[in-house]
Write a protein that holds these residues in place. Structure first.
Motif, PDB file in Angstrom:
ATOM      1  N   PHE A  72       5.816 -40.740 -26.855  1.00 48.46           N
ATOM      2  CA  PHE A  72       5.482 -41.554 -26.306  1.00 48.46           C
ATOM      3  C   PHE A  72       3.536 -41.791 -27.279  1.00 48.46           C
ATOM      4  O   PHE A  72       2.424 -41.639 -27.182  1.00 48.46           O
ATOM      5  CB  PHE A  72       4.364 -41.830 -24.688  1.00 48.46           C
ATOM      6  N   PRO A  73       3.786 -42.560 -29.144  1.00 50.29           N
ATOM      7  CA  PRO A  73       2.776 -42.398 -29.268  1.00 50.29           C
ATOM      8  C   PRO A  73       2.079 -42.994 -29.615  1.00 50.29           C
ATOM      9  O   PRO A  73       2.075 -43.771 -28.466  1.00 50.29           O
ATOM     10  CB  PRO A  73       3.438 -42.813 -30.542  1.00 50.29           C
ATOM     11  N   THR A  74       0.342 -42.835 -29.664  1.00 47.96           N
ATOM     12  CA  THR A  74      -0.680 -43.206 -29.895  1.00 47.96           C
ATOM     13  C   THR A  74      -0.720 -44.424 -30.536  1.00 47.96           C
ATOM     14  O   THR A  74       0.041 -44.372 -31.621  1.00 47.96           O
ATOM     15  CB  THR A  74      -1.742 -42.496 -29.844  1.00 47.96           C
ATOM     16  N   PRO A  75      -2.367 -45.642 -29.888  1.00 48.58           N
ATOM     17  CA  PRO A  75      -1.979 -46.583 -31.559  1.00 48.58           C
ATOM     18  C   PRO A  75      -1.939 -45.883 -32.433  1.00 48.58           C
ATOM     19  O   PRO A  75      -1.417 -46.224 -33.683  1.00 48.58           O
ATOM     20  CB  PRO A  75      -2.756 -47.824 -30.050  1.00 48.58           C
ATOM     21  N   GLN A  76      -3.155 -45.094 -32.449  1.00 51.23           N
ATOM     22  CA  GLN A  76      -3.523 -44.183 -34.337  1.00 51.23           C
ATOM     23  C   GLN A  76      -1.768 -43.480 -34.587  1.00 51.23           C
ATOM     24  O   GLN A  76      -2.091 -43.533 -35.881  1.00 51.23           O
ATOM     25  CB  GLN A  76      -4.700 -43.188 -33.554  1.00 51.23           C
ATOM     26  N   GLN A  77      -1.309 -43.085 -34.485  1.00 56.19           N
ATOM     27  CA  GLN A  77      -0.635 -42.301 -34.430  1.00 56.19           C
ATOM     28  C   GLN A  77       0.345 -43.506 -34.868  1.00 56.19           C
ATOM     29  O   GLN A  77       1.445 -43.305 -35.692  1.00 56.19           O
ATOM     30  CB  GLN A  77       0.229 -41.528 -33.370  1.00 56.19           C
TER      31      GLN A  77
END
Length: 182
Positions: A72-77
């Motif tokens: 579940f990547p963050t928006p930054q990732q």
């Protein structure tokens, strides 16, 4: 659809072109088996690899080859991956995966509490958006409407929203969890 990951090589800092566990696992086991094994050892390893569970495959990829699998990547990732790959990240929808928005309200300095599910979604972004909406509604109801401005918001940078609001006599925890069901 199968589970999708952003996969990052921790040695180089680059992203893998793979986004699914089985694909990178197959490639890395081929590489692993190309080492100097006897024929007997190689056959034993092939059999072992075929019986690996999902958790064992993840451990192999992350521990043996220093990759990080981000479910579940963050928006930054996601932005970093898109910039590096020059592609748009499209998250797979899994029919048996749901995202649950949960809230826990502890009030009157711990004398009372309320827990509840605030929504169930098939889309992670919609679940995260709902969690933030629930947080804002709690702030409005319990602090702003009562002219209390002594509260703090704590949020954790993960791909699934996790946050809390803490005031003098009450606190809220709001989180999104992923669940698999049949």
């Amino acid at each position: 659809m199968t589970k999708q990951y952003i996969i990052k090589d921790l040695q180089t800092g680059d992203f893998s072109h793979y986004t699914e566990l089985d694909d990178i696992f197959e490639d890395l086991t081929r590489d692993y088996l190309s080492n100097n094994w006897t024929e007997e050892e190689a056959e034993r390893l092939k059999k072992e690899f075929k019986e690996y569970t999902e958790a064992e495959k993840i451990d192999f990829v992350q521990d043996e080859y220093d990759y990080k699998l981000i479910e579940f990547p963050t928006p930054q990732q996601v932005r970093e991956w898109e910039s590096f790959k020059r592609r748009v990240w499209v998250e797979n929808k899994e029919p048996d995966r749901v995202f649950i928005v949960q809230a826990l309200h502890v009030r009157d300095r711990g004398r009372g509490h309320t827990w509840g599910i605030k929504g169930v979604f098939y889309d992670r972004k919609k679940a995260n958006d709902e969690a933030i909406k629930v947080r804002d509604e709690y702030i409005k109801e319990w602090y702003i409407s009562k002219n209390k401005d002594s509260y703090e918001i704590y949020e954790h940078e993960t791909g699934l929203y996790t946050g809390s609001v803490e005031g003098e006599d009450s606190s809220f925890s709001i989180s999104v969890t992923a669940e698999y069901c049949k």
